[in-house]
Design a protein around this motif. Structure first.
Motif, PDB file in Angstrom:
ATOM      1  N   ALA A 127       0.526  -0.984   0.135  1.00 36.12           N
ATOM      2  CA  ALA A 127      -0.269   0.046   0.447  1.00 36.12           C
ATOM      3  C   ALA A 127       0.891   1.149   0.202  1.00 36.12           C
ATOM      4  O   ALA A 127       0.506   2.748  -0.978  1.00 36.12           O
ATOM      5  CB  ALA A 127      -0.984  -0.027   1.117  1.00 36.12           C
ATOM      6  N   ARG A 128       2.286   1.613   0.723  1.00 36.26           N
ATOM      7  CA  ARG A 128       3.208   1.650   0.742  1.00 36.26           C
ATOM      8  C   ARG A 128       3.705   2.559  -0.865  1.00 36.26           C
ATOM      9  O   ARG A 128       3.821   3.719  -1.205  1.00 36.26           O
ATOM     10  CB  ARG A 128       4.031   2.156   1.609  1.00 36.26           C
ATOM     11  N   VAL A 129       3.706   1.731  -1.206  1.00 34.51           N
ATOM     12  CA  VAL A 129       4.559   1.910  -2.632  1.00 34.51           C
ATOM     13  C   VAL A 129       3.456   2.343  -3.364  1.00 34.51           C
ATOM     14  O   VAL A 129       4.182   3.087  -4.049  1.00 34.51           O
ATOM     15  CB  VAL A 129       5.253   0.574  -2.904  1.00 34.51           C
ATOM     16  N   ALA A 130       2.798   1.524  -3.454  1.00 34.89           N
ATOM     17  CA  ALA A 130       1.113   2.543  -4.257  1.00 34.89           C
ATOM     18  C   ALA A 130       1.717   3.705  -4.077  1.00 34.89           C
ATOM     19  O   ALA A 130       0.999   4.790  -4.811  1.00 34.89           O
ATOM     20  CB  ALA A 130       0.665   1.278  -3.823  1.00 34.89           C
ATOM     21  N   LYS A 131       1.516   4.208  -3.066  1.00 33.21           N
ATOM     22  CA  LYS A 131       1.297   5.557  -2.049  1.00 33.21           C
ATOM     23  C   LYS A 131       2.580   6.754  -3.265  1.00 33.21           C
ATOM     24  O   LYS A 131       2.525   7.174  -3.695  1.00 33.21           O
ATOM     25  CB  LYS A 131       1.326   6.134  -1.246  1.00 33.21           C
ATOM     26  N   PHE A 132       3.706   6.257  -3.435  1.00 35.60           N
ATOM     27  CA  PHE A 132       5.031   6.849  -3.473  1.00 35.60           C
ATOM     28  C   PHE A 132       4.950   6.692  -5.309  1.00 35.60           C
ATOM     29  O   PHE A 132       4.856   7.614  -5.601  1.00 35.60           O
ATOM     30  CB  PHE A 132       6.114   5.280  -3.054  1.00 35.60           C
ATOM     31  N   THR A 133       4.234   5.841  -5.627  1.00 34.74           N
ATOM     32  CA  THR A 133       4.179   5.386  -6.966  1.00 34.74           C
ATOM     33  C   THR A 133       3.068   6.282  -7.735  1.00 34.74           C
ATOM     34  O   THR A 133       3.489   7.014  -8.851  1.00 34.74           O
ATOM     35  CB  THR A 133       3.881   4.223  -7.274  1.00 34.74           C
ATOM     36  N   LYS A 134       2.068   6.598  -6.954  1.00 32.92           N
ATOM     37  CA  LYS A 134       1.073   7.502  -7.004  1.00 32.92           C
ATOM     38  C   LYS A 134       1.682   8.986  -6.692  1.00 32.92           C
ATOM     39  O   LYS A 134       1.393   9.794  -7.668  1.00 32.92           O
ATOM     40  CB  LYS A 134      -0.259   7.624  -5.977  1.00 32.92           C
ATOM     41  N   GLU A 135       2.305   9.512  -6.391  1.00 32.42           N
ATOM     42  CA  GLU A 135       3.502  10.743  -5.751  1.00 32.42           C
ATOM     43  C   GLU A 135       4.185  11.133  -6.735  1.00 32.42           C
ATOM     44  O   GLU A 135       4.019  12.179  -7.904  1.00 32.42           O
ATOM     45  CB  GLU A 135       3.370  11.026  -4.754  1.00 32.42           C
ATOM     46  N   LEU A 136       5.321   9.902  -7.157  1.00 35.37           N
ATOM     47  CA  LEU A 136       5.549   9.879  -8.271  1.00 35.37           C
ATOM     48  C   LEU A 136       5.114  10.867  -9.346  1.00 35.37           C
ATOM     49  O   LEU A 136       6.100  11.208 -10.720  1.00 35.37           O
ATOM     50  CB  LEU A 136       7.182   9.423  -7.807  1.00 35.37           C
ATOM     51  N   SER A 137       4.593  10.178  -9.863  1.00 35.81           N
ATOM     52  CA  SER A 137       3.717   9.436 -10.885  1.00 35.81           C
ATOM     53  C   SER A 137       2.701  11.324 -11.478  1.00 35.81           C
ATOM     54  O   SER A 137       2.206  11.353 -12.981  1.00 35.81           O
ATOM     55  CB  SER A 137       2.287   9.024 -11.332  1.00 35.81           C
ATOM     56  N   ARG A 138       3.098  11.649 -10.352  1.00 37.58           N
ATOM     57  CA  ARG A 138       2.205  13.521 -10.774  1.00 37.58           C
ATOM     58  C   ARG A 138       2.764  14.310 -12.259  1.00 37.58           C
ATOM     59  O   ARG A 138       4.157  14.607 -11.691  1.00 37.58           O
ATOM     60  CB  ARG A 138       2.273  13.985  -9.531  1.00 37.58           C
ATOM     61  N   PRO A 139       2.321  14.942 -12.323  1.00 35.51           N
ATOM     62  CA  PRO A 139       2.719  15.996 -13.086  1.00 35.51           C
ATOM     63  C   PRO A 139       4.237  17.095 -12.721  1.00 35.51           C
ATOM     64  O   PRO A 139       4.936  17.044 -13.108  1.00 35.51           O
ATOM     65  CB  PRO A 139       2.241  16.426 -14.144  1.00 35.51           C
ATOM     66  N   ALA A 140       3.371  17.476 -11.882  1.00 34.42           N
ATOM     67  CA  ALA A 140       4.901  18.111  -9.575  1.00 34.42           C
ATOM     68  C   ALA A 140       4.719  17.173  -8.866  1.00 34.42           C
ATOM     69  O   ALA A 140       3.107  17.567  -8.548  1.00 34.42           O
ATOM     70  CB  ALA A 140       3.762  19.727 -10.061  1.00 34.42           C
ATOM     71  N   VAL A 141       5.491  16.569  -8.981  1.00 33.64           N
ATOM     72  CA  VAL A 141       5.192  16.467  -7.497  1.00 33.64           C
ATOM     73  C   VAL A 141       5.152  17.088  -5.911  1.00 33.64           C
ATOM     74  O   VAL A 141       5.171  18.009  -6.170  1.00 33.64           O
ATOM     75  CB  VAL A 141       6.607  15.931  -6.807  1.00 33.64           C
ATOM     76  N   ILE A 142       3.978  17.144  -5.378  1.00 32.43           N
ATOM     77  CA  ILE A 142       3.566  17.117  -4.070  1.00 32.43           C
ATOM     78  C   ILE A 142       4.542  16.924  -2.997  1.00 32.43           C
ATOM     79  O   ILE A 142       4.711  16.085  -2.320  1.00 32.43           O
ATOM     80  CB  ILE A 142       2.359  17.248  -4.009  1.00 32.43           C
ATOM     81  N   LEU A 143       5.341  17.795  -2.667  1.00 32.99           N
ATOM     82  CA  LEU A 143       6.966  17.740  -1.416  1.00 32.99           C
ATOM     83  C   LEU A 143       6.493  17.198  -0.696  1.00 32.99           C
ATOM     84  O   LEU A 143       6.179  16.268   0.890  1.00 32.99           O
ATOM     85  CB  LEU A 143       7.678  18.913  -1.394  1.00 32.99           C
ATOM     86  N   GLU A 144       5.360  17.951  -0.025  1.00 36.70           N
ATOM     87  CA  GLU A 144       4.919  17.436   1.521  1.00 36.70           C
ATOM     88  C   GLU A 144       4.126  16.367   1.478  1.00 36.70           C
ATOM     89  O   GLU A 144       4.130  15.691   2.700  1.00 36.70           O
ATOM     90  CB  GLU A 144       3.808  18.583   1.889  1.00 36.70           C
TER      91      GLU A 144
END
Length: 450
Positions: A127-144
């Motif tokens: 589940a955490r890996v999926a969340k990291f993957t989702k954040e990294l796949s954004r056009p602009a990563v939300i750093l917070e």
């Protein structure tokens, strides 16, 4: 380096994110403690949900998961837990509590290899890996959001990209990221050509002496890791340190900075070398790969130290300030230990200066350093502040033992901590305690006042 990290938010009025993480951390610490006494003489309990060492397998899995796994928490329960813990913290700071001897017989039967399972559940939980993957796949990563996830550990294969992002070296914008990295890597090559690849006749006497000191220190850097003793890796480390020192004349090279490069080397080498570090081969690296690794290490080191510049300027006032704050924090959390150290004339500078100078790299096994640094980089500009709490948590891991030692024994013990056999379990406990104490005291502006 972009904004403050998790530990620096929520002073006075905790944000929903901080409350949620506090609740998840509390659950995690409860699962780890299983009724054991808590350094600092604070024992965490949850009245509405008593701990049960015979929990079902499903509940056990929930306990070992990261406190960043769930997106929603019970806000009402969180508020009551925070009030309870802060109340306990005030009690602990104002009175000398009796030591509690609680049976741990149920833990005695825990298989040794299960002690390190916490990190696996955290960093590689699907589940955490999926969340990291989702954040990294954004056009602009939300750093917070990336900081929130990273605080509890980063999957190893994602660590190089995420570290670059957290430090502000790589652009959050996906379209611009590769172009900026290529430009910065070329800029590093130009710096090496300008400052390092020149004859000694073009250097000042101070620069020659600095280069010689770096050449002496490089072989002493992580001497237990054979791969780092390879001549080519030593030369890379020397180039990084010398180039950084020349471009930062306010501090120049200070012993200890060499240690700070090693986590970056470890992580960025892992992008190109498979398996464990014991099986890495330098022949698998092309000159271009080595150049890119060096550049990434250089820029990430620069970003890291930008937030703690006075740690390495003359007389290192930043580190001295942290040592003072550590002494005051230990006095607040565990007065018996504080008084015992004072009674025997032990100064915190005698052991804690190295802790802060090397960011605790020499105090824990090297295989745990990158996990520790996940939290460091997630803290962002708040790292120096949170480092005080991590150091207090590390020190008070052995509060009972310290009370039995005299001056010489304490000095030897604290300069050679018995962490050689530590697993991720022990490190997670140190980080969890640090987070709990920071949350307890962050709304008390005078908690470090002498």
């Amino acid at each position: 380096m972009s904004g403050g990290g998790q530990g620096g938010t929520g002073r006075g009025n905790p944000s929903p994110n901080l409350e949620w993480r506090f609740n998840q951390t509390l659950r995690n610490v409860q699962g780890l403690l299983r009724g054991r006494s808590f350094p600092g003489k604070v024992l965490l309990t949850r009245k509405s949900e008593p701990l049960n060492v015979h929990d079902s397998p499903v509940r056990s899995k929930e306990i070992t998961r990261s406190y960043s796994e769930n997106d929603r928490g019970d806000q009402h329960a969180c508020s009551s837990h925070e009030a309870e813990v802060q109340s306990s913290g005030r009690t602990a700071s104002n009175t000398i509590l009796q030591k509690t001897n609680i049976s741990t017989s149920n833990n005695a039967n825990t298989p040794p290899d299960s002690k390190g399972s916490v990190s696996g559940a955290r960093a590689t939980d699907s589940a955490r890996v999926a969340k990291f993957t989702k954040e990294l796949s954004r056009p602009a990563v939300i750093l917070e959001k990336m900081r929130e996830l990273s605080w509890s550990g980063i999957p190893p294969y994602m660590r190089p990209n995420i570290w670059r992002l957290l430090l502000g070296y790589a652009s959050p914008n996906t379209d611009r990221r590769e172009g900026i990295l290529a430009r910065k890597r070329l800029e590093y090559v130009d710096c090496v050509s300008q400052y390092y690849d020149i004859p000694d006749s073009e250097r000042s006497d101070d620069e020659i002496n600095m280069l010689r000191q770096i050449a002496v220190d490089c072989p002493r850097t992580v001497p237990d890791v054979t791969f780092f003793q390879h001549a080519q890796i030593q030369k890379s480390l020397e180039r990084i340190l010398y180039t950084w020192a020349i471009r930062h004349p306010a501090s120049g090279y200070v012993q200890g900075i060499n240690d700070l490069v090693t986590p970056f080397l470890m992580v960025f080498l892992s992008e190109h070398l498979n398996g464990s570090i014991e099986n890495w081969s330098i022949s698998d690296l092309s000159p271009q790969m080595i150049s890119n690794i060096e550049a990434d290490c250089y820029w990430c080191l620069s970003k890291l130290l930008d937030g703690m510049q006075d740690h390495y300027t003359f007389a290192q006032p930043g580190i001295q300030r942290l040592v003072f704050r550590l002494r005051e924090l230990v006095r607040r959390i565990d007065e018996p230990v504080s008084r015992h150290m004072e009674k025997h004339g032990l100064e915190f500078l005698q052991f804690a200066f190295r802790w802060f100078n090397c960011l605790l790299i020499r105090e824990i096994p090297f295989h745990l350093v990158t996990r520790l640094w996940d939290t460091y980089l997630a803290e962002g500009d708040s790292l120096p502040d949170f480092l005080v709490y991590i150091s207090a948590s590390l020190l008070l891991t052995w509060s009972d033992k310290l009370l039995k030692l005299d001056f010489q024994e304490m000095v030897m013990f604290l300069q050679h901590l018995p962490t050689l056999d530590w697993t991720h379990h022990e490190l997670e406990m140190v980080l969890s305690r640090a987070f709990m104490w920071h949350t307890m005291f962050s709304s008390s502006p005078n908690h470090l006042a002498s």
